[in-house]
Design an enzyme around this catalytic site. Sequence first.
Site, PDB file in Angstrom:
ATOM      1  CG  ASP A 288      -3.858  48.120  47.623  1.00 37.70           C
ATOM      2  OD1 ASP A 288      -5.064  48.302  47.900  1.00 37.70           O
ATOM      3  OD2 ASP A 288      -3.343  48.552  46.577  1.00 37.70           O
TER       4      ASP A 288
ATOM      5  CG  HIS B  48      -9.582  48.540  48.980  1.00 40.66           C
ATOM      6  ND1 HIS B  48      -9.986  49.802  48.618  1.00 40.66           N
ATOM      7  CD2 HIS B  48      -8.253  48.491  48.705  1.00 40.66           C
ATOM      8  CE1 HIS B  48      -8.966  50.483  48.120  1.00 40.66           C
ATOM      9  NE2 HIS B  48      -7.883  49.707  48.162  1.00 40.66           N
TER      10      HIS B  48
ATOM     11  CG  HIS C  92      -3.849  50.605  51.208  1.00 34.78           C
ATOM     12  ND1 HIS C  92      -3.172  51.559  50.483  1.00 34.78           N
ATOM     13  CD2 HIS C  92      -4.926  50.274  50.455  1.00 34.78           C
ATOM     14  CE1 HIS C  92      -3.801  51.790  49.335  1.00 34.78           C
ATOM     15  NE2 HIS C  92      -4.867  51.015  49.295  1.00 34.78           N
TER      16      HIS C  92
ATOM     17  N   GLY D  82      -6.635  44.821  41.241  1.00 25.45           N
ATOM     18  CA  GLY D  82      -6.639  44.543  42.674  1.00 25.45           C
ATOM     19  C   GLY D  82      -6.332  43.101  42.994  1.00 25.45           C
TER      20      GLY D  82
ATOM     21  CG  HIS E  81      -4.166  55.881  43.778  1.00 31.64           C
ATOM     22  ND1 HIS E  81      -4.508  54.554  43.866  1.00 31.64           N
ATOM     23  CD2 HIS E  81      -4.039  56.134  42.459  1.00 31.64           C
ATOM     24  CE1 HIS E  81      -4.592  54.031  42.650  1.00 31.64           C
ATOM     25  NE2 HIS E  81      -4.306  54.977  41.776  1.00 31.64           N
TER      26      HIS E  81
ATOM     27  CG  ASN F 122     -11.890  52.411  46.810  1.00 37.34           C
ATOM     28  OD1 ASN F 122     -11.854  51.905  47.931  1.00 37.34           O
ATOM     29  ND2 ASN F 122     -11.285  51.856  45.769  1.00 37.34           N
TER      30      ASN F 122
ATOM     31  NE  ARG G 108     -13.336  45.892  46.992  1.00 31.83           N
ATOM     32  CZ  ARG G 108     -12.430  46.648  46.390  1.00 31.83           C
ATOM     33  NH1 ARG G 108     -12.426  47.964  46.531  1.00 31.83           N
ATOM     34  NH2 ARG G 108     -11.513  46.109  45.609  1.00 31.83           N
TER      35      ARG G 108
HETATM   36  O1  DOR Z   1      -5.411  47.469  42.437  1.00 27.13           O
HETATM   37  C1  DOR Z   1      -6.044  48.285  43.077  1.00 27.13           C
HETATM   38  N1  DOR Z   1      -7.291  48.007  43.508  1.00 27.13           N
HETATM   39  N2  DOR Z   1      -5.498  49.469  43.339  1.00 27.13           N
HETATM   40  C2  DOR Z   1      -6.194  50.467  43.894  1.00 27.13           C
HETATM   41  O2  DOR Z   1      -5.661  51.522  44.100  1.00 27.13           O
HETATM   42  C3  DOR Z   1      -7.638  50.281  44.211  1.00 27.13           C
HETATM   43  C4  DOR Z   1      -7.947  48.855  44.427  1.00 27.13           C
HETATM   44  C5  DOR Z   1      -9.415  48.552  44.480  1.00 27.13           C
HETATM   45  O3  DOR Z   1     -10.158  49.282  45.151  1.00 27.13           O
HETATM   46  O4  DOR Z   1      -9.826  47.545  43.916  1.00 27.13           O
END
Ligand code: DOR
Length: 448
Positions: free
Chosen positions: A317, A74, A72, A336, A191, A106, A76
């Site tokens: 995450d 990100h 998990h 996040g 989610h 995302n 970007r």
């Molecule tokens: O805190 C979060 N940030 N939770 C998420 O599910 C998405 C993530 C984000 O993409 O910044």
Amino acid sequence: MQTVNLLFANAWLVDPGAGVQGRRDILVSGGRVRAVAPSLAPFRQWLSGDRGGLRVYDLAGRCVFPGLVDIHTHLRVPGQEHKEDLVSGTQAAAWGGFTTVLTMPNTRPCVDRVSVLRALRKRIDQEAVVRVGIIGCVSRGQAGKRLAPLAEMREAGAVAFSDDGRPVKDAGLMKAALETGRDLGCPIVAHCEDPDLVRGGVVRQGEVSRRLKLAGIPGSAEEVMVARDLCLARETGAHLHLAHLSTAGSVEMVRIAREQGVRVTAEVTPHHLTLTDEAVLGFGSNAKVNPPLGGPKDRDALRQGIRDGTLDAVASDHAPHHPDEKALPITEAPFGVIGLETTLPVMMTLVAQGVLSLTRAVELLSVGPARVMGLSCGTLREGDAADLVVVEPESPVVVDVRRFRSKARNCPFRGMKLRGRPVLTLKAGIVVRKHRSMDECAEELQAR
Ligand code: DOR
């Protein structure tokens, strides 16, 4: 071409997937683990022979773990490279001991079709320093209305599917996604968040939200969706994977569903395992995360969940945001926190505090997440890819965000004193990160 052979001598190998914990020598050549034995010392000269030299690291009892696996992250990319890019994000992974990460879809545009997925794959192959797998979207545009082309994206290499960052609000769509995931042999990553219960909330509803006069998010916002998705998983027989669980109630529901034979796996983040909503008092927006940090009861239930096997993986995450975005008032700053460079020290600190065993911690960061996603990494048996991390378990780590490889600084552990430092990360036999403390234990044996 001359190959580089590496011998990690006198390692304390912790490889839960192979059932190993003990002193070992590990020989790496051609990007793979060639031998794991209590001692390869008698073979050193022979090993440096016709294979083209040998670099020996005498680890003097430092730990070796399989390269860590983060399901998990990100990164970007595409479209938000001001927050993170493939170089900074995968370097942060390598610095943190991760050799495999799965990137969430995302992005801008989101990864909801084959063309975006293929273009991302190409950039990963050119820029990433660790292995990167791609999670595709469940719904087109993550809008929660129509399914994305899951079969085509799976064919093009998607590991799993998720609208992470947003819930799939429509239960019928979620059921269709689970059925499709089941037929394609991959998990659907949920989610869990009911927007009708979140209603603009910023932190977990409770004492802290009241004190700060901020709109609170109740635990039920997560729990009603966990309950719904468990029902759908039971009915469809699909593999449901629950992302970033944060409440005691969610852990309890997973435990019961498991006992009833539902195909459910679940992950927890290092921040939900260690912090509570009180962190918002000190760190403000840098502790604003979705799902929000809960109370001590939630944290303790999550800890129990990792000990007793209800939870299968620890996932960072890692959610980088630009410092200017996080400098906004807490009501406007995005949700996040980052985690790739702190996850291992946080988990090693929990081990030092007696919260869980070293073997279980390593399992939750390697073979556990690999199994959840059906990945072949996460162990160091002979013939496996040589993805590993060398760790100094006793070394103090003071979290200094200025030294991070990530572009982002939204870290809720800043300034904390942790212990357990990753000092060398090897991906497919190539050193992708080395701390200077490793130089003094290196020795070259020349080919004869
Ligand atoms: O805190 C979060 N940030 N939770 C998420 O599910 C998405 C993530 C984000 O993409 O910044």
